[in-house]
Write a protein that holds these residues in place. Structure first.
Motif, PDB file in Angstrom:
ATOM      1  N   ASP A 146      -1.085   8.714 -13.632  1.00 39.09           N
ATOM      2  CA  ASP A 146      -0.663   9.895 -12.878  1.00 39.09           C
ATOM      3  C   ASP A 146       0.609   9.565 -12.090  1.00 39.09           C
ATOM      4  O   ASP A 146       0.727   8.474 -11.529  1.00 39.09           O
ATOM      5  N   LYS A 147       1.548  10.490 -12.018  1.00 38.84           N
ATOM      6  CA  LYS A 147       2.795  10.215 -11.294  1.00 38.84           C
ATOM      7  C   LYS A 147       2.561  10.006  -9.804  1.00 38.84           C
ATOM      8  O   LYS A 147       3.401   9.440  -9.119  1.00 38.84           O
ATOM      9  N   TYR A 148       1.396  10.437  -9.287  1.00 35.02           N
ATOM     10  CA  TYR A 148       1.087  10.281  -7.869  1.00 35.02           C
ATOM     11  C   TYR A 148       0.307   9.003  -7.560  1.00 35.02           C
ATOM     12  O   TYR A 148      -0.026   8.750  -6.401  1.00 35.02           O
ATOM     13  N   ASP A 149       0.028   8.192  -8.597  1.00 34.16           N
ATOM     14  CA  ASP A 149      -0.671   6.930  -8.365  1.00 34.16           C
ATOM     15  C   ASP A 149       0.083   6.045  -7.374  1.00 34.16           C
ATOM     16  O   ASP A 149      -0.535   5.298  -6.614  1.00 34.16           O
ATOM     17  N   CYS A 150       1.394   6.135  -7.381  1.00 28.92           N
ATOM     18  CA  CYS A 150       2.196   5.311  -6.470  1.00 28.92           C
ATOM     19  C   CYS A 150       1.939   5.680  -5.002  1.00 28.92           C
ATOM     20  O   CYS A 150       2.271   4.909  -4.105  1.00 28.92           O
ATOM     21  N   LEU A 151       1.330   6.846  -4.764  1.00 31.94           N
ATOM     22  CA  LEU A 151       1.058   7.284  -3.400  1.00 31.94           C
ATOM     23  C   LEU A 151      -0.365   6.983  -2.949  1.00 31.94           C
ATOM     24  O   LEU A 151      -0.749   7.324  -1.827  1.00 31.94           O
ATOM     25  N   LYS A 152      -1.154   6.327  -3.784  1.00 26.39           N
ATOM     26  CA  LYS A 152      -2.507   5.948  -3.390  1.00 26.39           C
ATOM     27  C   LYS A 152      -2.429   4.727  -2.466  1.00 26.39           C
ATOM     28  O   LYS A 152      -1.700   3.775  -2.739  1.00 26.39           O
ATOM     29  N   LEU A 153      -3.186   4.791  -1.403  1.00 28.66           N
ATOM     30  CA  LEU A 153      -3.192   3.698  -0.430  1.00 28.66           C
ATOM     31  C   LEU A 153      -3.517   2.359  -1.095  1.00 28.66           C
ATOM     32  O   LEU A 153      -2.887   1.339  -0.784  1.00 28.66           O
ATOM     33  N   GLU A 154      -4.449   2.377  -2.047  1.00 27.81           N
ATOM     34  CA  GLU A 154      -4.856   1.143  -2.723  1.00 27.81           C
ATOM     35  C   GLU A 154      -3.733   0.518  -3.551  1.00 27.81           C
ATOM     36  O   GLU A 154      -3.817  -0.642  -3.936  1.00 27.81           O
ATOM     37  N   GLN A 182      -0.567   0.287  -2.449  1.00 28.21           N
ATOM     38  CA  GLN A 182       0.518  -0.055  -1.532  1.00 28.21           C
ATOM     39  C   GLN A 182       0.409  -1.500  -1.064  1.00 28.21           C
ATOM     40  O   GLN A 182      -0.628  -1.890  -0.524  1.00 28.21           O
ATOM     41  N   LEU A 183       1.449  -2.283  -1.248  1.00 27.35           N
ATOM     42  CA  LEU A 183       1.488  -3.634  -0.705  1.00 27.35           C
ATOM     43  C   LEU A 183       1.605  -3.585   0.818  1.00 27.35           C
ATOM     44  O   LEU A 183       1.048  -4.414   1.536  1.00 27.35           O
ATOM     45  N   TYR A 215       0.055  -4.488   6.715  1.00 25.22           N
ATOM     46  CA  TYR A 215      -0.098  -3.820   8.007  1.00 25.22           C
ATOM     47  C   TYR A 215      -1.490  -4.061   8.585  1.00 25.22           C
ATOM     48  O   TYR A 215      -1.639  -4.453   9.750  1.00 25.22           O
ATOM     49  N   ALA A 216      -2.530  -3.837   7.781  1.00 29.83           N
ATOM     50  CA  ALA A 216      -3.900  -3.979   8.256  1.00 29.83           C
ATOM     51  C   ALA A 216      -4.201  -5.421   8.667  1.00 29.83           C
ATOM     52  O   ALA A 216      -4.819  -5.666   9.717  1.00 29.83           O
ATOM     53  N   CYS A 217      -3.760  -6.389   7.867  1.00 30.43           N
ATOM     54  CA  CYS A 217      -3.968  -7.806   8.210  1.00 30.43           C
ATOM     55  C   CYS A 217      -3.251  -8.160   9.509  1.00 30.43           C
ATOM     56  O   CYS A 217      -3.827  -8.821  10.379  1.00 30.43           O
ATOM     57  N   SER A 218      -2.021  -7.721   9.631  1.00 26.99           N
ATOM     58  CA  SER A 218      -1.251  -8.002  10.837  1.00 26.99           C
ATOM     59  C   SER A 218      -1.956  -7.457  12.069  1.00 26.99           C
ATOM     60  O   SER A 218      -2.134  -8.149  13.073  1.00 26.99           O
ATOM     61  N   LYS A 219      -2.388  -6.215  11.979  1.00 25.13           N
ATOM     62  CA  LYS A 219      -3.075  -5.561  13.094  1.00 25.13           C
ATOM     63  C   LYS A 219      -4.370  -6.302  13.439  1.00 25.13           C
ATOM     64  O   LYS A 219      -4.654  -6.559  14.613  1.00 25.13           O
ATOM     65  N   GLU A 220      -5.139  -6.677  12.431  1.00 20.75           N
ATOM     66  CA  GLU A 220      -6.409  -7.361  12.658  1.00 20.75           C
ATOM     67  C   GLU A 220      -6.202  -8.779  13.205  1.00 20.75           C
ATOM     68  O   GLU A 220      -6.968  -9.236  14.060  1.00 20.75           O
ATOM     69  N   ILE A 221      -5.198  -9.453  12.723  1.00 21.03           N
ATOM     70  CA  ILE A 221      -4.928 -10.810  13.222  1.00 21.03           C
ATOM     71  C   ILE A 221      -4.503 -10.756  14.684  1.00 21.03           C
ATOM     72  O   ILE A 221      -4.994 -11.534  15.512  1.00 21.03           O
ATOM     73  N   VAL A 222      -3.632  -9.820  15.028  1.00 16.65           N
ATOM     74  CA  VAL A 222      -3.221  -9.680  16.427  1.00 16.65           C
ATOM     75  C   VAL A 222      -4.440  -9.344  17.293  1.00 16.65           C
ATOM     76  O   VAL A 222      -4.598  -9.854  18.398  1.00 16.65           O
ATOM     77  N   ARG A 223      -5.340  -8.510  16.784  1.00 12.40           N
ATOM     78  CA  ARG A 223      -6.562  -8.165  17.513  1.00 12.40           C
ATOM     79  C   ARG A 223      -7.426  -9.420  17.740  1.00 12.40           C
ATOM     80  O   ARG A 223      -8.019  -9.606  18.798  1.00 12.40           O
ATOM     81  N   ARG A 224      -7.477 -10.302  16.747  1.00 12.44           N
ATOM     82  CA  ARG A 224      -8.255 -11.544  16.880  1.00 12.44           C
ATOM     83  C   ARG A 224      -7.612 -12.514  17.878  1.00 12.44           C
ATOM     84  O   ARG A 224      -8.296 -13.324  18.492  1.00 12.44           O
ATOM     85  N   TYR A 225      -6.290 -12.452  17.996  1.00 12.74           N
ATOM     86  CA  TYR A 225      -5.595 -13.296  18.978  1.00 12.74           C
ATOM     87  C   TYR A 225      -5.931 -12.882  20.412  1.00 12.74           C
ATOM     88  O   TYR A 225      -5.911 -13.704  21.318  1.00 12.74           O
ATOM     89  N   LYS A 226      -6.210 -11.601  20.610  1.00 11.73           N
ATOM     90  CA  LYS A 226      -6.321 -11.044  21.955  1.00 11.73           C
ATOM     91  C   LYS A 226      -7.234 -11.830  22.901  1.00 11.73           C
ATOM     92  O   LYS A 226      -6.811 -12.172  24.011  1.00 11.73           O
TER      93      LYS A 226
END
Length: 144
Positions: free
Chosen positions: A2-10, A12-13, A18-29
């Motif tokens: 599908d031409k919209y597959d590129c817009l699926k969150l799964e 996206q690199l 983003y999620a790892c960065s956010k979670e790692i910073v949360r673990r640093y807190k």
């Protein structure tokens, strides 16, 4: 496909980065709360522990931060007594940042944080090294 597959969150690199960065910073807190530092203040102090003295422009380049983010953060670190900010005597346009004795003492309290964080992330040294290499490759490619 599908031409919209590129817009699926799964597909996206950027999202797992983003999620790892956010979670790692949360673990640093909790570790950084012990030192009364934010994550951004912590990474700035890491540079200062290494360099001892630098200008704001170089510090911003090391941390990928602009002066709008750096200035208030450096003011806070100066208020805490961990560094000083002064105009360069050679060039007034240059704002120099220098670590203080209290800033150096803080290093001793922070020395266990990387190991404690490593336990949270739980990657083999080989996987951690490969991830490090790939992330810096991406940063290099973006800058180029």
């Amino acid at each position: 496909m599908d031409k919209y597959d590129c817009l699926k969150l799964e597909n996206q690199l950027c999202f797992p980065l983003y999620a790892c960065s956010k979670e790692i910073v949360r673990r640093y807190k909790p570790f950084l709360d012990e030192l009364d530092l934010t994550y951004t203040q912590y990474i700035a102090m890491m540079v200062m522990w290494e360099k001892k003295k630098t200008n704001v422009k170089e510090l911003g380049e090391c941390l990928y931060l602009d002066s709008g983010t750096l200035t208030p953060m450096l003011k806070k670190l100066e208020q805490k007594g961990y560094l000083t900010r002064r105009r360069s005597t050679e060039d007034e346009r240059n704002l120099m940042v220098e670590i203080t004795e209290d800033g150096e003492k803080l290093r001793e309290q922070a020395v266990t944080i990387p190991e404690r964080m490593g336990q949270c992330v739980n990657l083999s040294p080989e996987d951690a090294g490969e991830l490090y290499r790939l992330l810096y490759q991406i940063l290099g490619n973006i800058e180029a």
